[in-house]
Design a protein around this motif. Sequence first.
Motif, mmCIF file in Angstrom:
data_model
loop_
_atom_site.group_PDB
_atom_site.id
_atom_site.type_symbol
_atom_site.label_atom_id
_atom_site.label_comp_id
_atom_site.label_asym_id
_atom_site.label_seq_id
_atom_site.Cartn_x
_atom_site.Cartn_y
_atom_site.Cartn_z
ATOM 1 N N MET A 116 0.483 -1.354 -0.014
ATOM 2 C CA MET A 116 0.031 -0.098 0.114
ATOM 3 C C MET A 116 0.847 1.339 -0.157
ATOM 4 O O MET A 116 0.365 2.384 -0.440
ATOM 5 N N PHE A 117 2.073 1.123 0.671
ATOM 6 C CA PHE A 117 2.923 2.284 0.565
ATOM 7 C C PHE A 117 4.125 2.544 -0.118
ATOM 8 O O PHE A 117 4.808 1.371 -0.414
ATOM 9 N N SER A 118 4.462 3.532 -0.341
ATOM 10 C CA SER A 118 6.016 3.796 -0.906
ATOM 11 C C SER A 118 6.711 4.302 0.043
ATOM 12 O O SER A 118 6.402 4.597 1.239
ATOM 13 N N ALA A 134 1.436 7.177 0.754
ATOM 14 C CA ALA A 134 0.233 6.994 0.032
ATOM 15 C C ALA A 134 -0.752 7.985 -0.059
ATOM 16 O O ALA A 134 -0.751 9.209 0.653
ATOM 17 N N ASN A 135 -1.625 7.888 -1.047
ATOM 18 C CA ASN A 135 -2.506 8.919 -1.253
ATOM 19 C C ASN A 135 -3.660 9.242 -0.153
ATOM 20 O O ASN A 135 -3.927 7.982 0.734
ATOM 21 N N GLY A 136 -4.107 10.298 0.424
ATOM 22 C CA GLY A 136 -5.079 10.291 1.391
ATOM 23 C C GLY A 136 -5.554 11.763 1.713
ATOM 24 O O GLY A 136 -5.206 12.730 0.924
ATOM 25 N N THR A 137 -5.939 12.159 2.891
ATOM 26 C CA THR A 137 -6.286 13.439 3.413
ATOM 27 C C THR A 137 -5.668 13.814 4.677
ATOM 28 O O THR A 137 -5.723 13.144 5.769
ATOM 29 N N ASP A 172 -4.962 10.511 6.695
ATOM 30 C CA ASP A 172 -5.936 9.366 6.434
ATOM 31 C C ASP A 172 -6.050 8.584 5.221
ATOM 32 O O ASP A 172 -6.241 9.429 4.346
ATOM 33 N N HIS A 173 -5.896 7.274 5.220
ATOM 34 C CA HIS A 173 -6.078 6.680 3.910
ATOM 35 C C HIS A 173 -7.464 5.684 3.715
ATOM 36 O O HIS A 173 -7.571 5.437 2.600
ATOM 37 N N ILE A 192 -4.178 14.686 -0.528
ATOM 38 C CA ILE A 192 -2.534 14.730 -0.891
ATOM 39 C C ILE A 192 -2.105 13.262 -1.601
ATOM 40 O O ILE A 192 -2.826 12.257 -1.538
ATOM 41 N N GLU A 193 -1.121 13.222 -2.538
ATOM 42 C CA GLU A 193 -0.871 12.203 -3.389
ATOM 43 C C GLU A 193 0.429 11.598 -2.660
ATOM 44 O O GLU A 193 1.433 12.213 -2.022
ATOM 45 N N ALA A 194 0.778 10.214 -2.924
ATOM 46 C CA ALA A 194 1.874 9.687 -2.601
ATOM 47 C C ALA A 194 3.114 10.199 -3.076
ATOM 48 O O ALA A 194 3.071 10.781 -4.379
ATOM 49 N N GLY A 195 4.166 10.501 -2.275
ATOM 50 C CA GLY A 195 5.385 11.200 -2.916
ATOM 51 C C GLY A 195 5.568 12.654 -2.607
ATOM 52 O O GLY A 195 6.534 13.157 -2.993
#
Length: 233
Positions: free
Chosen positions: A64-66, A110-113, A158-159, A183-186
């Motif tokens: 799930m995560f980078s 990861a993408n999230g808020t 929060d994902h 927000i996006e991963a990275g």
Amino acid sequence: MRIVLGIVGVVLFGAVAVTASNSTPSRLAAPTVAPRYTPVPGRENPPPEVVERLARSDGWLAGMFSSPIEGVEIPDDPNLLPGAPRDYRAGTHEGIDFPAPLGTPVLAAANGTVIRVDASFLDWTREQQDQALYEALELGYTPSATLDRIRGRQVWIDHGRGVVTRYAHLSAVAAAIAVGMKIEAGVPIGEVGSSGYPQGGPHLHFEVRTGDGFYGDGLTGGALVRAVSRLFR
């Protein structure tokens, strides 16, 4: 005979004095060494089948995560992983530590808020820290407020599905990061530091929260190392 009786009397007097001194409490005495954390019943030394079940329970998080720090390998040192003892506060580690130089960019994994930003965090004094750690040792566990302060400057993301990542000990938060933003991963969210617990040196404390617990709770040894490595793609 009088000499012998005199010697016996001196010995008895010394024994009574020592006993009395030992029974008098000292206000300066160090706290009794407490257990490293308050264990969850049945999880102190789980049998192999329970360990494997725990390893599979969060299997859906695999990949799930980078990495939250570019170019840094995933730690496999048990002391840097969830569940490691933290005797100085009678607690247990709840995240993954990524040692890195001060100021190294920290990235969203990861993408999230974004749900928490401590941009104006004010570190505690050494006296305040010492008092809080002393109280934790006396209690035998780390109170949640003390643990939160130890994490220092933080950003939480929060994902969804009850999964939240925490990025702690930051030296700074990226200016554009605000509560409620997608927000996006990275994307850079801050910089590596040692806020909250300077004695630990610069590193990112990265937590994966699942519901009310932390990822890796109850796992040990190879099962824990494999579970942590599976989190990242």
